[in-house]
Design a protein around this motif. Structure first.
Motif, short mmCIF file in Angstrom:
data_model
loop_
_atom_site.label_atom_id
_atom_site.label_comp_id
_atom_site.label_asym_id
_atom_site.label_seq_id
_atom_site.Cartn_x
_atom_site.Cartn_y
_atom_site.Cartn_z
N UNK A 46 6.39 -23.73 11.09
CA UNK A 46 7.08 -24.07 9.88
C UNK A 46 7.90 -22.49 9.53
N UNK A 47 7.15 -21.48 9.66
CA UNK A 47 7.79 -20.10 8.83
C UNK A 47 8.41 -19.37 10.04
N UNK A 48 8.12 -19.20 11.06
CA UNK A 48 8.53 -18.16 12.07
C UNK A 48 10.31 -18.37 12.13
N UNK A 49 10.61 -19.65 12.29
CA UNK A 49 11.98 -19.65 12.63
C UNK A 49 12.85 -19.37 11.10
N UNK A 50 12.20 -20.05 10.07
CA UNK A 50 13.03 -19.50 8.82
C UNK A 50 12.99 -17.89 8.55
N UNK A 51 11.86 -17.28 9.05
CA UNK A 51 11.71 -15.92 8.69
C UNK A 51 12.47 -15.13 9.73
N UNK A 52 12.79 -15.56 10.90
CA UNK A 52 13.75 -15.00 11.65
C UNK A 52 15.12 -14.86 11.42
N UNK A 53 15.33 -16.35 10.81
CA UNK A 53 16.75 -16.48 10.17
C UNK A 53 17.22 -15.56 9.19
N UNK A 54 16.21 -15.10 8.45
CA UNK A 54 16.38 -14.05 7.39
C UNK A 54 16.30 -12.47 7.85
N UNK A 55 15.95 -12.52 9.21
CA UNK A 55 15.91 -11.19 9.54
C UNK A 55 17.16 -10.73 10.14
N UNK A 72 0.70 -1.10 0.15
CA UNK A 72 0.14 -0.11 -0.24
C UNK A 72 0.99 1.16 -0.06
N UNK A 73 2.10 1.23 -0.69
CA UNK A 73 2.94 2.33 -0.67
C UNK A 73 3.94 2.33 0.52
N UNK A 74 3.89 1.76 1.58
CA UNK A 74 5.08 1.54 2.53
C UNK A 74 6.05 0.33 2.36
N UNK A 75 7.18 0.64 2.47
CA UNK A 75 8.18 -0.53 2.05
C UNK A 75 8.38 -1.42 3.51
N UNK A 76 8.44 -2.36 3.30
CA UNK A 76 8.69 -3.53 4.53
C UNK A 76 9.41 -4.70 3.87
N UNK A 77 10.26 -5.19 4.93
CA UNK A 77 11.31 -6.20 4.64
C UNK A 77 10.33 -7.44 4.57
N UNK A 78 10.70 -8.40 3.86
CA UNK A 78 9.75 -9.48 3.75
C UNK A 78 10.49 -10.82 3.38
N UNK A 79 9.57 -12.03 3.32
CA UNK A 79 10.47 -13.02 2.90
C UNK A 79 9.42 -13.87 2.10
N UNK A 80 9.65 -14.89 0.97
CA UNK A 80 8.75 -15.70 0.58
C UNK A 80 9.19 -16.92 0.82
N UNK A 81 7.87 -17.72 1.31
CA UNK A 81 8.03 -18.98 1.61
C UNK A 81 6.86 -19.94 0.92
N UNK A 82 7.28 -20.96 0.20
CA UNK A 82 6.12 -21.81 -0.31
C UNK A 82 5.02 -20.92 -1.22
N UNK A 83 4.07 -20.63 -0.63
CA UNK A 83 2.94 -19.69 -1.69
C UNK A 83 2.56 -18.48 -1.31
N UNK A 84 3.27 -17.95 -0.20
CA UNK A 84 2.97 -16.68 0.35
C UNK A 84 4.36 -15.79 0.81
N UNK A 85 3.76 -14.47 0.77
CA UNK A 85 5.09 -13.61 1.14
C UNK A 85 4.82 -13.04 2.76
N UNK A 86 5.82 -13.27 3.47
CA UNK A 86 5.54 -12.97 4.96
C UNK A 86 6.17 -11.89 5.70
N UNK A 87 5.42 -10.82 6.25
CA UNK A 87 6.08 -9.82 6.80
C UNK A 87 5.75 -9.79 8.40
#
Length: 157
Positions: free
Chosen positions: A81-90, A19-34
């Motif tokens: 499944x996702x939170x540890x992977x997302x934290x690793x990319x943070x 929506x016009x605001x930049x955010x860091x993210x990571x893609x896993x499987x079928x979704x973008x996680x923020x």
């Protein structure tokens, strides 16, 4: 079914515009996680239909799509499944992966943004900037003229 360009660009994305605001993210499987909340980016409450814009290697917009937004609950299977992977990319996270995941579970919200079928790509993308205007801040100062020790003279010639 999402446009095939969405997952390809999503896998390479480190940031997205929501929506016009930049955010860091990571893609896993079928979704973008923020992640949103204290100590992380403050995105507020995300809702279905928010436009997600991803850029390519060249830095320009490649695809924009409306997202189906769901909260990832800390007690759920998706969280495990996702939170540890997302934290690793943070990058620059304070603490270990387990500490970051525990902090997110208690004070933050993890969102899954799943693409719909109506992505905008290529020549259908708008030409202008879609960035949100900067929010007011007390940290802003008026720009001063640079200090010069000697007067600069222009040569006529």
């Amino acid at each position: 079914m999402a446009h095939p360009l969405v997952p390809e660009v999503g896998k390479k994305a480190a940031v997205a515009w929501l929506g016009g605001r930049m955010a860091w993210c990571a893609w896993f499987d079928d979704a973008l996680y923020v992640v949103s909340g204290p100590g992380e980016q403050e995105l507020g409450e995300l809702h279905d239909g928010i436009e997600v814009t991803l850029r390519g290697d060249h830095g320009g917009r490649v695809v924009t799509w409306p997202a189906a937004v769901t909260r990832v609950e800390p007690s759920g299977e998706e969280w495990e499944k996702v939170a540890p992977q997302l934290a690793g990319k943070r990058l620059n996270a304070a603490g270990s992966t387990d500490e970051v995941v525990a902090r997110w579970a208690s004070t933050n919200v993890v969102y899954a943004l799943r693409p719909g079928s109506d992505a905008i790509t290529g020549t259908d993308l708008p030409d202008g900037s879609l960035a949100a205007p900067p929010r007011p801040s007390g940290a802003a100062r008026p720009t001063k003229r640079p200090f010069r020790l000697h007067r600069v003279r222009r040569h006529k010639g």
